[in-house]
Design a protein around this motif. Structure first.
Motif, short mmCIF file in Angstrom:
data_model
loop_
_atom_site.label_atom_id
_atom_site.label_comp_id
_atom_site.label_asym_id
_atom_site.label_seq_id
_atom_site.Cartn_x
_atom_site.Cartn_y
_atom_site.Cartn_z
N ALA A 167 0.76 -1.04 -0.05
CA ALA A 167 -0.07 0.22 0.09
C ALA A 167 0.95 1.21 0.12
O ALA A 167 2.19 0.99 0.41
CB ALA A 167 -0.96 0.05 1.32
N ASP A 168 0.12 2.32 -0.30
CA ASP A 168 0.96 3.49 0.00
C ASP A 168 0.87 3.89 1.33
O ASP A 168 0.30 3.46 2.19
CB ASP A 168 0.37 4.80 -0.84
CG ASP A 168 1.22 5.85 -1.23
OD1 ASP A 168 2.37 5.79 -1.85
OD2 ASP A 168 0.80 7.20 -0.88
N ASN A 169 1.78 5.12 1.72
CA ASN A 169 1.89 5.39 3.00
C ASN A 169 0.76 6.18 3.72
O ASN A 169 0.88 7.11 4.44
CB ASN A 169 3.27 6.17 3.32
CG ASN A 169 3.29 7.34 2.36
OD1 ASN A 169 2.31 7.57 1.67
ND2 ASN A 169 4.56 8.22 2.38
N GLN A 170 -0.44 6.04 3.01
CA GLN A 170 -1.76 6.55 3.57
C GLN A 170 -2.32 5.62 4.55
O GLN A 170 -2.28 4.41 4.23
CB GLN A 170 -2.61 6.82 2.31
CG GLN A 170 -2.25 7.34 1.21
CD GLN A 170 -2.18 8.79 1.15
OE1 GLN A 170 -3.03 9.45 1.62
NE2 GLN A 170 -1.28 9.34 0.50
N ASP A 171 -2.69 6.18 5.52
CA ASP A 171 -3.54 5.32 6.67
C ASP A 171 -2.86 4.07 6.95
O ASP A 171 -3.34 2.85 6.99
CB ASP A 171 -5.11 4.87 5.76
CG ASP A 171 -5.85 4.41 6.95
OD1 ASP A 171 -5.91 4.89 8.01
OD2 ASP A 171 -6.65 3.39 6.33
N MET A 172 -1.64 4.12 6.94
CA MET A 172 -0.73 3.04 7.25
C MET A 172 -0.85 2.31 8.78
O MET A 172 -1.02 1.13 8.78
CB MET A 172 0.96 3.33 7.78
CG MET A 172 1.48 3.93 6.20
SD MET A 172 3.28 4.36 6.54
CE MET A 172 3.98 3.01 7.48
N ASP A 173 -1.38 3.10 9.72
CA ASP A 173 -1.58 2.60 10.98
C ASP A 173 -2.88 1.51 10.71
O ASP A 173 -2.67 0.30 11.42
CB ASP A 173 -1.87 3.59 11.97
CG ASP A 173 -0.46 4.45 12.37
OD1 ASP A 173 0.46 4.11 11.97
OD2 ASP A 173 -0.79 5.42 13.17
N GLY A 174 -4.03 2.20 10.36
CA GLY A 174 -5.02 1.34 10.24
C GLY A 174 -4.86 -0.10 9.61
O GLY A 174 -5.36 -1.35 9.87
N VAL A 175 -4.10 -0.05 8.44
CA VAL A 175 -3.80 -1.10 7.58
C VAL A 175 -2.96 -1.99 8.50
O VAL A 175 -3.10 -3.32 8.24
CB VAL A 175 -3.28 -0.90 6.19
CG1 VAL A 175 -2.91 -1.95 5.48
CG2 VAL A 175 -4.09 0.28 5.51
N LEU A 176 -2.05 -1.43 8.96
CA LEU A 176 -1.08 -2.24 9.46
C LEU A 176 -1.48 -3.12 10.84
O LEU A 176 -1.41 -4.15 10.84
CB LEU A 176 0.17 -1.13 10.23
CG LEU A 176 1.33 -1.02 9.63
CD1 LEU A 176 2.03 -0.05 10.20
CD2 LEU A 176 2.11 -2.21 9.38
N HIS A 177 -2.50 -2.61 11.39
CA HIS A 177 -3.13 -3.13 12.43
C HIS A 177 -3.96 -4.35 12.09
O HIS A 177 -3.94 -5.50 12.26
CB HIS A 177 -4.11 -2.21 13.35
CG HIS A 177 -4.35 -2.95 14.40
ND1 HIS A 177 -3.87 -3.15 15.58
CD2 HIS A 177 -5.68 -3.30 14.48
CE1 HIS A 177 -4.75 -3.95 16.58
NE2 HIS A 177 -5.98 -3.93 15.91
N ALA A 178 -4.73 -3.80 11.02
CA ALA A 178 -5.68 -4.92 10.61
C ALA A 178 -5.12 -6.21 9.86
O ALA A 178 -5.82 -7.24 10.01
CB ALA A 178 -6.85 -4.20 9.76
N LEU A 179 -4.17 -5.91 9.18
CA LEU A 179 -3.57 -7.06 8.40
C LEU A 179 -2.39 -7.62 9.33
O LEU A 179 -2.61 -8.90 9.14
CB LEU A 179 -3.02 -6.55 7.22
CG LEU A 179 -4.07 -5.73 6.08
CD1 LEU A 179 -3.24 -5.14 4.84
CD2 LEU A 179 -4.89 -7.23 5.52
N ARG A 180 -1.68 -6.78 9.75
CA ARG A 180 -0.20 -7.44 10.44
C ARG A 180 -0.73 -8.27 11.60
O ARG A 180 -0.02 -9.31 12.09
CB ARG A 180 0.70 -6.50 10.56
CG ARG A 180 1.33 -5.95 9.37
CD ARG A 180 2.76 -5.38 9.77
NE ARG A 180 3.03 -4.98 8.51
CZ ARG A 180 4.10 -4.05 8.35
NH1 ARG A 180 4.57 -3.26 9.51
NH2 ARG A 180 4.88 -3.72 7.38
N SER A 181 -1.83 -7.86 12.19
CA SER A 181 -2.24 -8.33 13.69
C SER A 181 -2.85 -9.88 13.24
O SER A 181 -2.75 -10.74 14.10
CB SER A 181 -3.35 -7.78 14.37
OG SER A 181 -4.41 -7.51 13.75
#
Ligand SMILES: [Zn+2]
Ligand SMILES: [Zn+2]
Lengths: 168, 168
Positions: free
Chosen positions: A83-97
């Motif tokens: 993904a691009d560095n937009q909204d990184m936190d949300g994506v990181l959490h939802a996917l990486r967790s």
């Protein structure tokens, strides 16, 4: 599933989950749509993955589509996301967790792609992001292509980015 | 030109205008690229229009691509543009002052498409806008498709929007 195919958005509404069941929808009060809708078809194509699902998407924010990626991951499909560095936190959490691999473009330019490669055999590409807006009301299109020379080009593009982008 | 084809951006640089000339580039000091670049190919495909060019693009702002639409219009190609209500003034001026028909989506949702239909026979679609950023540095893709059932679907989508959107 080898046909070239196109999906347009927005949908008229939510597709009735009973539409494709054996008996169809028998509820006379059901308010869902009883004609095929694009989001339901997109989900169906994503769920058809058996080996790998490479998602390269400017914005990944739709919980409904993230849930499908998690579902694929849990049944052993190799899911990778860029993904691009937009909204990184949300994506990181939802996917990486959930144990899904994610990389980000952190350069100053945009990683503006919106494509998915399924099983190295099918490409979905177009204007549609896995965003909240993309889900509901925007005018969007996705074309599904499965010609090997086209799919290979997208696979190469994905792999090049995967190599370049660090782990964050 | 009937083949499905894909273009990735960004380019390495500007393609040398002499690349496809009969004698090629003979300038040893030429700093342009002497391999095919995507922007040059996009321009070539757009310029191949002989009857019509329907542009449905979230952002139309690249002067270089607008110049090509004007060039098509001046040699009698029927050019129609649909854009979102972003940057309306710039687009209006550049296109309408040259006599090209433009309509805008002025709803609260996004007209987020980025597609072009050429001669009702070729579709270009993907992540690429006719924007300034799209020109240079972003990661973008465009797929070119010419299967009649796909092209017809985009033609219908374009015509539906053309009917709905007012003249501003
Ligand atoms: Zn129902
Ligand atoms: Zn040169």
């Amino acid at each position: 599933t080898e046909q070239t195919e196109v999906l347009f958005f927005p949908d008229e509404g939510l597709q009735c989950p009973r539409l494709n069941s054996r008996r169809g929808c028998l509820d006379p009060k059901c308010r869902s749509k009883h004609t095929p809708q694009s989001l339901a078809r997109l989900e169906e194509i994503l769920k058809s993955a058996t080996k790998s699902c490479d998602v390269c998407m400017f914005v990944i924010a739709s919980q409904q589509l993230i849930d499908i990626l998690v579902e694929l991951h849990l049944r052993g499909v190799h899911v990778r996301c860029i993904a691009d560095n937009q909204d990184m936190d949300g994506v990181l959490h939802a996917l990486r967790s959930n144990g899904i691999l994610v990389k980000f473009d952190k350069s100053d330019y945009l990683m503006h792609h919106k494509f998915v490669v399924i099983d190295s055999k099918i490409v979905l590409t177009g204007s549609y992001n896995f965003s909240r807006g993309g889900m509901g009301i925007n005018r969007e299109n996705i074309v599904k292509v499965s010609y090997p020379h086209i799919v290979d080009a997208y696979v190469n593009e994905f792999n090049e980015m995967w190599r370049i982008y660090g782990k964050t």
